[in-house]
Design a protein around this motif. Structure first.
Motif, PDB file in Angstrom:
ATOM      1  N   GLU A  18     -11.661  -6.750  -6.366  1.00 20.73           N
ATOM      2  CA  GLU A  18     -12.964  -6.602  -5.465  1.00 20.73           C
ATOM      3  C   GLU A  18     -12.874  -5.578  -4.097  1.00 20.73           C
ATOM      4  O   GLU A  18     -13.807  -4.746  -3.936  1.00 20.73           O
ATOM      5  N   ARG A  19     -11.690  -5.655  -3.587  1.00 17.48           N
ATOM      6  CA  ARG A  19     -11.803  -4.775  -2.465  1.00 17.48           C
ATOM      7  C   ARG A  19     -10.939  -3.508  -2.495  1.00 17.48           C
ATOM      8  O   ARG A  19     -10.624  -2.816  -1.794  1.00 17.48           O
ATOM      9  N   GLY A  20     -10.665  -3.193  -3.869  1.00 13.79           N
ATOM     10  CA  GLY A  20      -9.494  -1.820  -4.342  1.00 13.79           C
ATOM     11  C   GLY A  20      -8.484  -1.889  -3.686  1.00 13.79           C
ATOM     12  O   GLY A  20      -8.011  -1.058  -3.421  1.00 13.79           O
ATOM     13  N   LEU A  21      -7.679  -3.140  -3.406  1.00 13.31           N
ATOM     14  CA  LEU A  21      -6.450  -3.125  -2.668  1.00 13.31           C
ATOM     15  C   LEU A  21      -5.175  -3.120  -3.877  1.00 13.31           C
ATOM     16  O   LEU A  21      -5.225  -3.616  -4.677  1.00 13.31           O
ATOM     17  N   THR A  22      -4.161  -2.203  -3.545  1.00 19.43           N
ATOM     18  CA  THR A  22      -2.967  -2.437  -3.965  1.00 19.43           C
ATOM     19  C   THR A  22      -1.881  -3.749  -3.663  1.00 19.43           C
ATOM     20  O   THR A  22      -2.111  -4.053  -2.314  1.00 19.43           O
ATOM     21  N   ASN A  23      -0.993  -3.865  -4.546  1.00 15.88           N
ATOM     22  CA  ASN A  23       0.055  -4.863  -3.788  1.00 15.88           C
ATOM     23  C   ASN A  23       0.577  -4.257  -2.671  1.00 15.88           C
ATOM     24  O   ASN A  23       1.017  -4.814  -1.837  1.00 15.88           O
ATOM     25  N   LYS A  24       0.980  -2.936  -2.694  1.00 18.86           N
ATOM     26  CA  LYS A  24       1.588  -2.181  -1.585  1.00 18.86           C
ATOM     27  C   LYS A  24       0.701  -2.529  -0.196  1.00 18.86           C
ATOM     28  O   LYS A  24       1.154  -2.622   1.052  1.00 18.86           O
ATOM     29  N   GLN A  25      -0.593  -2.244  -0.576  1.00 20.18           N
ATOM     30  CA  GLN A  25      -1.432  -2.528   0.858  1.00 20.18           C
ATOM     31  C   GLN A  25      -1.578  -3.881   1.175  1.00 20.18           C
ATOM     32  O   GLN A  25      -1.627  -3.869   2.519  1.00 20.18           O
ATOM     33  N   VAL A  26      -1.536  -4.802   0.400  1.00 20.82           N
ATOM     34  CA  VAL A  26      -1.663  -6.230   0.876  1.00 20.82           C
ATOM     35  C   VAL A  26      -0.303  -6.609   1.368  1.00 20.82           C
ATOM     36  O   VAL A  26      -0.207  -7.369   2.304  1.00 20.82           O
ATOM     37  N   VAL A  27       0.834  -6.000   0.845  1.00 24.85           N
ATOM     38  CA  VAL A  27       2.135  -6.270   1.696  1.00 24.85           C
ATOM     39  C   VAL A  27       2.416  -5.775   2.867  1.00 24.85           C
ATOM     40  O   VAL A  27       2.571  -6.456   4.093  1.00 24.85           O
ATOM     41  N   ASP A  28       1.564  -4.633   3.128  1.00 22.94           N
ATOM     42  CA  ASP A  28       1.573  -3.837   4.488  1.00 22.94           C
ATOM     43  C   ASP A  28       0.705  -4.644   5.530  1.00 22.94           C
ATOM     44  O   ASP A  28       0.859  -4.606   6.734  1.00 22.94           O
ATOM     45  N   MET A  29      -0.374  -5.180   4.796  1.00 23.20           N
ATOM     46  CA  MET A  29      -1.409  -5.942   5.684  1.00 23.20           C
ATOM     47  C   MET A  29      -0.947  -7.357   6.168  1.00 23.20           C
ATOM     48  O   MET A  29      -1.446  -7.820   6.955  1.00 23.20           O
ATOM     49  N   THR A  30       0.029  -8.102   5.403  1.00 27.44           N
ATOM     50  CA  THR A  30       0.124  -9.406   5.435  1.00 27.44           C
ATOM     51  C   THR A  30       1.600  -9.547   5.962  1.00 27.44           C
ATOM     52  O   THR A  30       2.188 -10.707   6.408  1.00 27.44           O
ATOM     53  N   GLY A  31       2.670  -8.748   5.459  1.00 27.68           N
ATOM     54  CA  GLY A  31       3.950  -8.981   5.670  1.00 27.68           C
ATOM     55  C   GLY A  31       4.454  -9.920   4.752  1.00 27.68           C
ATOM     56  O   GLY A  31       5.793 -10.285   4.901  1.00 27.68           O
ATOM     57  N   ILE A  32       4.025 -10.196   3.523  1.00 29.34           N
ATOM     58  CA  ILE A  32       4.516 -11.162   2.732  1.00 29.34           C
ATOM     59  C   ILE A  32       5.339 -10.044   1.504  1.00 29.34           C
ATOM     60  O   ILE A  32       4.766  -9.103   1.480  1.00 29.34           O
ATOM     61  N   SER A  33       6.273 -10.573   1.019  1.00 23.99           N
ATOM     62  CA  SER A  33       7.007  -9.736   0.206  1.00 23.99           C
ATOM     63  C   SER A  33       6.312  -9.284  -1.167  1.00 23.99           C
ATOM     64  O   SER A  33       5.469 -10.040  -1.558  1.00 23.99           O
ATOM     65  N   ARG A  34       6.521  -8.297  -1.804  1.00 25.53           N
ATOM     66  CA  ARG A  34       5.905  -7.576  -2.788  1.00 25.53           C
ATOM     67  C   ARG A  34       6.202  -8.527  -3.951  1.00 25.53           C
ATOM     68  O   ARG A  34       5.341  -8.661  -4.991  1.00 25.53           O
ATOM     69  N   ASN A  35       7.357  -9.294  -4.196  1.00 24.17           N
ATOM     70  CA  ASN A  35       7.449 -10.169  -5.278  1.00 24.17           C
ATOM     71  C   ASN A  35       6.215 -11.293  -5.133  1.00 24.17           C
ATOM     72  O   ASN A  35       5.603 -11.831  -6.096  1.00 24.17           O
ATOM     73  N   THR A  36       5.901 -11.728  -3.872  1.00 23.88           N
ATOM     74  CA  THR A  36       5.224 -12.871  -3.864  1.00 23.88           C
ATOM     75  C   THR A  36       3.727 -12.471  -4.045  1.00 23.88           C
ATOM     76  O   THR A  36       2.917 -13.335  -4.763  1.00 23.88           O
ATOM     77  N   ILE A  37       3.616 -11.534  -3.464  1.00 23.62           N
ATOM     78  CA  ILE A  37       2.177 -10.911  -3.823  1.00 23.62           C
ATOM     79  C   ILE A  37       1.928 -10.754  -5.124  1.00 23.62           C
ATOM     80  O   ILE A  37       0.843 -11.025  -5.699  1.00 23.62           O
TER      81      ILE A  37
END
Length: 74
Positions: A18-37
């Motif tokens: 919905e927000r047009g976010l990539t995994n990398k963007q969510v990783v950068d915004m949250t500090g959560i690992s890419r595997n978890t996202i």
């Protein structure tokens, strides 16, 4: 309510879409690992850590109910 047919589902993937976010963007915004996202976005996990949920809520300006839903498995 029959708990055998109900399941908590993670809707992170839908929120990201919905927000047009990539995994990398969510990783950068949250500090959560890419595997978890990746696992959460695909709803491929059976649990979520409270710290992870907190980071998602703060980083993406969400409430827990925005990404977790109780659904019927039918």
């Amino acid at each position: 309510m029959d708990t055998d047919t109900m399941k908590v589902r993670c809707c992170l993937g839908a929120v990201m879409k919905e927000r047009g976010l990539t995994n990398k963007q969510v990783v950068d915004m949250t500090g959560i690992s890419r595997n978890t996202i990746t696992s959460l976005a695909a709803n491929a996990t059976n649990q979520i850590n409270y710290d992870t949920l907190t980071r998602l809520c703060i980083g993406l300006d969400l409430k827990p109910g925005d990404i977790l839903q109780l659904t019927s498995e039918e």
